[in-house]
Design a protein around this motif. Structure first.
Motif, PDB file in Angstrom:
ATOM      1  N   VAL A   1      28.621  26.267   2.219  1.00 37.63           N
ATOM      2  CA  VAL A   1      29.065  27.114   1.938  1.00 37.63           C
ATOM      3  C   VAL A   1      28.943  27.854   4.246  1.00 37.63           C
ATOM      4  N   LEU A   2      27.705  28.083   3.936  1.00 37.23           N
ATOM      5  CA  LEU A   2      27.299  28.899   5.598  1.00 37.23           C
ATOM      6  C   LEU A   2      27.817  27.783   6.385  1.00 37.23           C
ATOM      7  N   TRP A   3      27.611  26.383   6.657  1.00 40.79           N
ATOM      8  CA  TRP A   3      28.009  25.821   7.269  1.00 40.79           C
ATOM      9  C   TRP A   3      29.499  26.211   7.296  1.00 40.79           C
ATOM     10  N   PHE A   4      30.593  26.320   6.745  1.00 45.24           N
ATOM     11  CA  PHE A   4      31.795  26.415   6.510  1.00 45.24           C
ATOM     12  C   PHE A   4      31.621  27.527   7.258  1.00 45.24           C
ATOM     13  N   ILE A   5      31.345  28.180   6.527  1.00 46.95           N
ATOM     14  CA  ILE A   5      31.253  30.192   7.755  1.00 46.95           C
ATOM     15  C   ILE A   5      31.100  29.927   9.206  1.00 46.95           C
ATOM     16  N   GLU A   6      30.013  28.919   9.534  1.00 51.27           N
ATOM     17  CA  GLU A   6      29.701  29.388  10.678  1.00 51.27           C
ATOM     18  C   GLU A   6      30.163  28.782  11.950  1.00 51.27           C
ATOM     19  N   GLY A   7      31.038  27.490  11.304  1.00 51.90           N
ATOM     20  CA  GLY A   7      31.882  27.062  12.224  1.00 51.90           C
ATOM     21  C   GLY A   7      33.246  27.241  12.041  1.00 51.90           C
ATOM     22  N   ASN A   8      34.100  28.110  11.291  1.00 52.22           N
ATOM     23  CA  ASN A   8      35.358  29.154  11.092  1.00 52.22           C
ATOM     24  C   ASN A   8      35.449  29.742  12.425  1.00 52.22           C
ATOM     25  N   ASP A   9      36.402  30.290  13.001  1.00 58.30           N
ATOM     26  CA  ASP A   9      37.470  30.610  14.269  1.00 58.30           C
ATOM     27  C   ASP A   9      37.635  31.952  13.263  1.00 58.30           C
ATOM     28  N   ASP A  10      37.622  33.551  14.403  1.00 58.69           N
ATOM     29  CA  ASP A  10      38.774  34.584  13.670  1.00 58.69           C
ATOM     30  C   ASP A  10      40.187  34.148  13.508  1.00 58.69           C
ATOM     31  N   GLU A  11      40.330  32.932  13.526  1.00 56.04           N
ATOM     32  CA  GLU A  11      41.830  32.353  13.518  1.00 56.04           C
ATOM     33  C   GLU A  11      41.845  31.807  11.986  1.00 56.04           C
TER      34      GLU A  11
ATOM     35  N   GLU B   1      19.414  14.843   7.721  1.00 57.04           N
ATOM     36  CA  GLU B   1      21.298  15.076   8.109  1.00 57.04           C
ATOM     37  C   GLU B   1      21.005  14.361   9.671  1.00 57.04           C
ATOM     38  N   SER B   2      21.734  13.818  10.059  1.00 60.83           N
ATOM     39  CA  SER B   2      22.230  12.959  10.742  1.00 60.83           C
ATOM     40  C   SER B   2      23.298  13.753  12.118  1.00 60.83           C
ATOM     41  N   ASP B   3      23.770  14.586  11.326  1.00 60.51           N
ATOM     42  CA  ASP B   3      24.800  15.639  12.615  1.00 60.51           C
ATOM     43  C   ASP B   3      23.209  16.585  13.505  1.00 60.51           C
ATOM     44  N   PRO B   4      23.215  16.291  14.194  1.00 62.98           N
ATOM     45  CA  PRO B   4      22.654  17.102  15.176  1.00 62.98           C
ATOM     46  C   PRO B   4      22.707  18.739  15.019  1.00 62.98           C
ATOM     47  N   ALA B   5      23.856  19.032  15.141  1.00 64.51           N
ATOM     48  CA  ALA B   5      24.021  20.409  15.337  1.00 64.51           C
ATOM     49  C   ALA B   5      23.851  21.240  13.762  1.00 64.51           C
ATOM     50  N   ARG B   6      24.231  20.134  12.920  1.00 68.13           N
ATOM     51  CA  ARG B   6      24.150  20.067  11.256  1.00 68.13           C
ATOM     52  C   ARG B   6      22.550  21.065  11.624  1.00 68.13           C
ATOM     53  N   ARG B   7      21.925  19.679  11.663  1.00 71.11           N
ATOM     54  CA  ARG B   7      20.274  19.940  11.698  1.00 71.11           C
ATOM     55  C   ARG B   7      20.383  21.393  11.799  1.00 71.11           C
ATOM     56  N   GLU B   8      20.160  21.514  13.316  1.00 73.24           N
ATOM     57  CA  GLU B   8      19.515  22.894  14.806  1.00 73.24           C
ATOM     58  C   GLU B   8      20.289  24.205  13.128  1.00 73.24           C
ATOM     59  N   PHE B   9      21.515  23.554  13.126  1.00 72.28           N
ATOM     60  CA  PHE B   9      21.900  24.879  12.143  1.00 72.28           C
ATOM     61  C   PHE B   9      20.981  25.023  11.072  1.00 72.28           C
ATOM     62  N   LEU B  10      20.480  24.224  10.074  1.00 70.05           N
ATOM     63  CA  LEU B  10      20.148  24.734   8.729  1.00 70.05           C
ATOM     64  C   LEU B  10      18.519  24.764   8.680  1.00 70.05           C
TER      65      LEU B  10
ATOM     66  N   LEU C   1      12.447  27.853  -1.992  1.00 67.25           N
ATOM     67  CA  LEU C   1      14.154  27.019  -1.200  1.00 67.25           C
ATOM     68  C   LEU C   1      14.120  26.248   0.121  1.00 67.25           C
ATOM     69  N   ILE C   2      13.218  26.770   0.980  1.00 65.54           N
ATOM     70  CA  ILE C   2      12.275  26.468   2.232  1.00 65.54           C
ATOM     71  C   ILE C   2      12.461  24.926   2.575  1.00 65.54           C
ATOM     72  N   ASP C   3      11.486  25.038   1.178  1.00 66.66           N
ATOM     73  CA  ASP C   3      10.911  23.600   1.091  1.00 66.66           C
ATOM     74  C   ASP C   3      12.782  22.632   1.036  1.00 66.66           C
ATOM     75  N   LEU C   4      13.314  22.410  -0.316  1.00 65.18           N
ATOM     76  CA  LEU C   4      14.857  22.042   0.693  1.00 65.18           C
ATOM     77  C   LEU C   4      15.157  22.062   0.874  1.00 65.18           C
ATOM     78  N   LEU C   5      15.794  23.374   1.929  1.00 62.96           N
ATOM     79  CA  LEU C   5      16.730  23.060   3.468  1.00 62.96           C
ATOM     80  C   LEU C   5      15.015  22.677   4.303  1.00 62.96           C
ATOM     81  N   ARG C   6      14.224  22.476   4.196  1.00 63.44           N
ATOM     82  CA  ARG C   6      13.626  21.026   5.239  1.00 63.44           C
ATOM     83  C   ARG C   6      13.696  20.159   5.002  1.00 63.44           C
TER      84      ARG C   6
END
Length: 91
Positions: free
Chosen positions: A18-28, A68-77, A57-62
């Protein structure tokens, strides 16, 4: 790292999606005010977690970030714990 139930892991994965989806959307694609409301809601929810729950939760996110294989998503996480105040008051 404590053993987490599969439900806890699944819910953490869903939250990340959900957070990744929101982060990836633009204003339109998504109203910015709605995006802010959702993100503030998540931040409020995690602010109510106990220190042990935050650590879990921090441990789970780590763990999710490491897999994660996508570098952009890994950085976000990797930024989620700090961005949502999970690191506040965690020893």
């Amino acid at each position: 790292m404590p053993v987490c139930s599969s439900l806890t892991h699944a819910l953490a994965e869903a939250l990340v999606d959900v957070l990744w989806f929101i982060e990836g959307n633009d204003d339109e694609q998504m109203d910015p005010d709605d995006a802010v409301k959702v993100l503030e809601g998540v931040a409020h929810l995690v602010s109510k977690l106990s220190s042990d729950q935050r650590s879990e939760l921090i441990d789970l996110l780590r763990t999710i970030a490491e897999a994660e294989s996508d570098p952009a998503r890994r950085e976000f996480l990797e930024g989620v714990p700090e961005g949502f105040g999970l690191l506040d008051d965690v020893v």
